[in-house]
Design a protein around this motif. Structure first.
Motif, PDB file in Angstrom:
ATOM      1  N   GLU A 146     -11.479 -11.342   3.065  1.00 31.65           N
ATOM      2  CA  GLU A 146     -11.566  -9.885   2.891  1.00 31.65           C
ATOM      3  C   GLU A 146     -12.777  -9.506   2.037  1.00 31.65           C
ATOM      4  O   GLU A 146     -13.501  -8.560   2.344  1.00 31.65           O
ATOM      5  CB  GLU A 146     -10.281  -9.359   2.238  1.00 31.65           C
ATOM      6  CG  GLU A 146      -9.005  -9.555   3.056  1.00 31.65           C
ATOM      7  CD  GLU A 146      -8.764  -8.436   4.051  1.00 31.65           C
ATOM      8  OE1 GLU A 146      -9.708  -7.671   4.346  1.00 31.65           O
ATOM      9  OE2 GLU A 146      -7.621  -8.323   4.540  1.00 31.65           O
ATOM     10  N   GLU A 195     -16.061  -7.556   3.454  1.00 30.65           N
ATOM     11  CA  GLU A 195     -16.410  -6.285   2.817  1.00 30.65           C
ATOM     12  C   GLU A 195     -17.879  -6.265   2.405  1.00 30.65           C
ATOM     13  O   GLU A 195     -18.591  -5.270   2.631  1.00 30.65           O
ATOM     14  CB  GLU A 195     -15.513  -6.061   1.595  1.00 30.65           C
ATOM     15  CG  GLU A 195     -15.782  -4.767   0.844  1.00 30.65           C
ATOM     16  CD  GLU A 195     -14.853  -4.584  -0.343  1.00 30.65           C
ATOM     17  OE1 GLU A 195     -15.286  -3.977  -1.347  1.00 30.65           O
ATOM     18  OE2 GLU A 195     -13.694  -5.045  -0.279  1.00 30.65           O
ATOM     19  N   ARG A 205      -6.441   0.437  -3.288  1.00 34.98           N
ATOM     20  CA  ARG A 205      -7.858   0.107  -3.147  1.00 34.98           C
ATOM     21  C   ARG A 205      -8.421  -0.439  -4.459  1.00 34.98           C
ATOM     22  O   ARG A 205      -9.226  -1.369  -4.464  1.00 34.98           O
ATOM     23  CB  ARG A 205      -8.629   1.340  -2.689  1.00 34.98           C
ATOM     24  CG  ARG A 205     -10.103   1.069  -2.397  1.00 34.98           C
ATOM     25  CD  ARG A 205     -10.768   2.240  -1.700  1.00 34.98           C
ATOM     26  NE  ARG A 205     -10.350   2.345  -0.304  1.00 34.98           N
ATOM     27  CZ  ARG A 205      -9.676   3.383   0.206  1.00 34.98           C
ATOM     28  NH1 ARG A 205      -9.327   4.395  -0.573  1.00 34.98           N
ATOM     29  NH2 ARG A 205      -9.343   3.402   1.473  1.00 34.98           N
ATOM     30  N   GLU A 206      -7.980   0.121  -5.566  1.00 31.91           N
ATOM     31  CA  GLU A 206      -8.443  -0.351  -6.871  1.00 31.91           C
ATOM     32  C   GLU A 206      -7.902  -1.739  -7.190  1.00 31.91           C
ATOM     33  O   GLU A 206      -8.511  -2.497  -7.947  1.00 31.91           O
ATOM     34  CB  GLU A 206      -8.003   0.628  -7.965  1.00 31.91           C
ATOM     35  CG  GLU A 206      -8.661   2.005  -7.865  1.00 31.91           C
ATOM     36  CD  GLU A 206      -8.048   3.014  -8.829  1.00 31.91           C
ATOM     37  OE1 GLU A 206      -7.143   2.600  -9.604  1.00 31.91           O
ATOM     38  OE2 GLU A 206      -8.463   4.186  -8.813  1.00 31.91           O
ATOM     39  N   THR A 217      -2.628   4.613  -1.404  1.00 32.36           N
ATOM     40  CA  THR A 217      -3.874   4.033  -0.910  1.00 32.36           C
ATOM     41  C   THR A 217      -4.932   3.889  -1.995  1.00 32.36           C
ATOM     42  O   THR A 217      -5.604   2.852  -2.108  1.00 32.36           O
ATOM     43  CB  THR A 217      -4.433   4.879   0.243  1.00 32.36           C
ATOM     44  OG1 THR A 217      -3.463   4.972   1.288  1.00 32.36           O
ATOM     45  CG2 THR A 217      -5.699   4.241   0.814  1.00 32.36           C
ATOM     46  N   GLU A 218      -5.097   4.922  -2.815  1.00 34.95           N
ATOM     47  CA  GLU A 218      -6.151   4.867  -3.838  1.00 34.95           C
ATOM     48  C   GLU A 218      -5.897   3.771  -4.854  1.00 34.95           C
ATOM     49  O   GLU A 218      -6.794   3.015  -5.222  1.00 34.95           O
ATOM     50  CB  GLU A 218      -6.280   6.231  -4.518  1.00 34.95           C
ATOM     51  CG  GLU A 218      -6.922   7.304  -3.649  1.00 34.95           C
ATOM     52  CD  GLU A 218      -8.277   6.869  -3.116  1.00 34.95           C
ATOM     53  OE1 GLU A 218      -9.081   6.320  -3.894  1.00 34.95           O
ATOM     54  OE2 GLU A 218      -8.524   7.067  -1.914  1.00 34.95           O
ATOM     55  N   GLU A 241      -6.749  -0.431   6.092  1.00 42.65           N
ATOM     56  CA  GLU A 241      -7.918  -1.011   5.433  1.00 42.65           C
ATOM     57  C   GLU A 241      -8.042  -0.415   4.034  1.00 42.65           C
ATOM     58  O   GLU A 241      -7.973   0.805   3.854  1.00 42.65           O
ATOM     59  CB  GLU A 241      -9.191  -0.697   6.230  1.00 42.65           C
ATOM     60  CG  GLU A 241      -9.209  -1.263   7.646  1.00 42.65           C
ATOM     61  CD  GLU A 241      -9.456  -2.753   7.687  1.00 42.65           C
ATOM     62  OE1 GLU A 241      -9.829  -3.308   6.642  1.00 42.65           O
ATOM     63  OE2 GLU A 241      -9.247  -3.353   8.752  1.00 42.65           O
ATOM     64  N   ILE A 242      -8.204  -1.273   3.023  1.00 45.99           N
ATOM     65  CA  ILE A 242      -8.365  -0.774   1.654  1.00 45.99           C
ATOM     66  C   ILE A 242      -9.650  -1.280   1.019  1.00 45.99           C
ATOM     67  O   ILE A 242      -9.837  -1.200  -0.193  1.00 45.99           O
ATOM     68  CB  ILE A 242      -7.165  -1.163   0.780  1.00 45.99           C
ATOM     69  CG1 ILE A 242      -6.863  -2.664   0.866  1.00 45.99           C
ATOM     70  CG2 ILE A 242      -5.939  -0.350   1.142  1.00 45.99           C
ATOM     71  CD1 ILE A 242      -5.759  -3.123  -0.074  1.00 45.99           C
ATOM     72  N   SER A 243     -10.538  -1.838   1.825  1.00 45.85           N
ATOM     73  CA  SER A 243     -11.840  -2.268   1.291  1.00 45.85           C
ATOM     74  C   SER A 243     -12.668  -1.039   0.967  1.00 45.85           C
ATOM     75  O   SER A 243     -12.496   0.026   1.562  1.00 45.85           O
ATOM     76  CB  SER A 243     -12.570  -3.140   2.307  1.00 45.85           C
ATOM     77  OG  SER A 243     -12.764  -2.432   3.510  1.00 45.85           O
ATOM     78  N   LYS A 244     -13.561  -1.188  -0.006  1.00 47.59           N
ATOM     79  CA  LYS A 244     -14.409  -0.060  -0.405  1.00 47.59           C
ATOM     80  C   LYS A 244     -15.612   0.040   0.515  1.00 47.59           C
ATOM     81  O   LYS A 244     -16.157  -0.963   0.935  1.00 47.59           O
ATOM     82  CB  LYS A 244     -14.868  -0.242  -1.854  1.00 47.59           C
ATOM     83  CG  LYS A 244     -13.748  -0.025  -2.869  1.00 47.59           C
ATOM     84  CD  LYS A 244     -14.291  -0.024  -4.278  1.00 47.59           C
ATOM     85  CE  LYS A 244     -13.185   0.278  -5.281  1.00 47.59           C
ATOM     86  NZ  LYS A 244     -13.676   0.282  -6.665  1.00 47.59           N
ATOM     87  N   ILE A 278       0.835  -1.203   0.000  1.00 49.49           N
ATOM     88  CA  ILE A 278       0.000   0.000   0.000  1.00 49.49           C
ATOM     89  C   ILE A 278       0.871   1.254   0.000  1.00 49.49           C
ATOM     90  O   ILE A 278       0.614   2.218  -0.742  1.00 49.49           O
ATOM     91  CB  ILE A 278      -0.952  -0.007   1.210  1.00 49.49           C
ATOM     92  CG1 ILE A 278      -1.981  -1.122   1.058  1.00 49.49           C
ATOM     93  CG2 ILE A 278      -1.660   1.344   1.350  1.00 49.49           C
ATOM     94  CD1 ILE A 278      -2.794  -1.386   2.310  1.00 49.49           C
ATOM     95  N   ARG A 285      -7.006  -4.069  -4.775  1.00 46.99           N
ATOM     96  CA  ARG A 285      -6.912  -4.697  -3.466  1.00 46.99           C
ATOM     97  C   ARG A 285      -6.852  -6.215  -3.533  1.00 46.99           C
ATOM     98  O   ARG A 285      -6.194  -6.850  -2.701  1.00 46.99           O
ATOM     99  CB  ARG A 285      -8.057  -4.236  -2.558  1.00 46.99           C
ATOM    100  CG  ARG A 285      -9.459  -4.545  -3.044  1.00 46.99           C
ATOM    101  CD  ARG A 285     -10.461  -3.762  -2.192  1.00 46.99           C
ATOM    102  NE  ARG A 285     -11.840  -4.025  -2.549  1.00 46.99           N
ATOM    103  CZ  ARG A 285     -12.452  -3.519  -3.612  1.00 46.99           C
ATOM    104  NH1 ARG A 285     -11.786  -2.736  -4.447  1.00 46.99           N
ATOM    105  NH2 ARG A 285     -13.718  -3.795  -3.865  1.00 46.99           N
TER     106      ARG A 285
END
Length: 325
Positions: A208, A212, A126-127, A122-123, A322-325, A117, A129
């Motif tokens: 995960e 989510e 997240r895309e 982070t962005e 955390e990188i879940s949407k 990450i 993940r």
């Protein structure tokens, strides 16, 4: 004679009566040590507690001509022939091995996830993940298996040959003395990687993803949910993840049991042994014992994520990325 209240206020910070001290978040080595300890405990407790199921599962894989009437009858056969104590065969190496493995797996997963990450942001993480989850779990599991393999080899030898030794120390010492490190402890390293890496990748990515989606269906931010609700989500996601992981890793689990059952022939390579065993078993044989393994893995995976989450909360190690949407 004494300083006034105004002088004291100017010289020192005096918190208001209703202000509460907020502890600084745990970071660095202390944070990952807590992740590793929580992972070690959750894996040792769950794998150790399910030793009886693992004994029956291993017997079904190694002696299908004897244990051929399902899991429940397998329990009855073991108890009838060897006594109830036989169901705890291999408990020592199981608990010790998975304590080490859990530390490397969960602690490593958190470390590598954070590393990836930080590397891409982070962005972007997240895309991507799913790729982050897969890569982090694969690397973590490799190092975890280096620690696990000698103890797993000892466990399987004790289960498959009950008279081999009286416990962990005796079995470990005898394998080391008679077969050496590589042939004795790491003859199953290929199968254990083949089994554990896909297993762990499936375990974390499905967990995960399931968590989510469950949190999204609840409709509230995670920090607004009760501890009981979070534990329930961990349990439910763990059952789903464990079922998927058990199916994916079953063929390698069967090969691992077979290759560690006894010593190979003089001069025979590990690869040739695996190819020979796989050819003899066939596809159907590689999935022998799948039902008890699904029961075992789904149960222990649910327990692992529940215990892991609760221990992290108790130790204050809740600030993982955390990188879940």
């Amino acid at each position: 004679m004494y300083p006034s209240n105004e002088v004291i206020k100017k010289s020192f910070f005096v918190p208001a009566a209703n202000e509460q001290a907020v502890a600084a978040p745990i970071t660095g080595v202390g944070l990952y040590a807590r992740f590793a300890f929580a992972g070690a405990v959750c894996c040792a407790v769950t794998h150790g507690g399910l030793t009886p199921v693992d004994v029956v599962k291993t017997r079904i894989q190694l002696s299908p001509e004897i244990y051929n009437k399902g899991m429940v009858d397998g329990f009855k056969q073991v108890i009838r022939n060897e006594g109830a104590g036989a169901l705890l065969t291999g408990f020592g190496p199981t608990a010790a091995g998975y304590f080490l493995q859990g530390a490397f797996k969960f602690g490593g997963y958190e470390f590598w996830k954070k590393t990836f990450i930080d590397a891409i942001g982070t962005e972007k993480a997240r895309e991507n993940r799913t790729a982050i989850y897969l890569g982090s779990s694969a690397i973590a599991e490799f190092f975890a298996d280096v620690a696990l393999c000698p103890l797993e080899a000892t466990r399987i030898r004790l289960v498959s040959q009950p008279t081999f030794a009286s416990g962990l120390v005796g079995g470990f010492a005898r394998i080391f003395r008679e077969e050496g490190v590589i042939k004795g402890f790491y003859s199953g390293f290929g199968p254990i990687l083949f089994k554990q890496i896909p297993y762990t990748m499936a375990k974390f990515v499905v967990y995960e993803t399931a968590a989510e989606n469950i949190y999204r269906s609840i409709g509230k931010p995670k920090d607004q949910l009760s501890n009981g609700t979070i534990t329930s989500v961990n349990l439910g996601s763990g059952v789903i993840a464990g079922t998927a992981a058990a199916i994916i890793s079953q063929p390698a689990d069967t090969l691992l049991s077979k290759v560690n059952k006894q010593k190979g022939a003089e001069g025979q390579s590990i690869t040739s042994r695996l190819v020979k065993i796989a050819g003899e078993l066939g596809v159907r044989g590689l999935f022998t014992g799948l039902l008890p393994r699904i029961v075992m893995v789904a149960t222990l995976t649910a327990g692992q994520f529940a215990i892991y989450g609760d221990l992290k909360r108790v130790m204050g190690a809740t600030n993982s990325v955390e990188i879940s949407k």
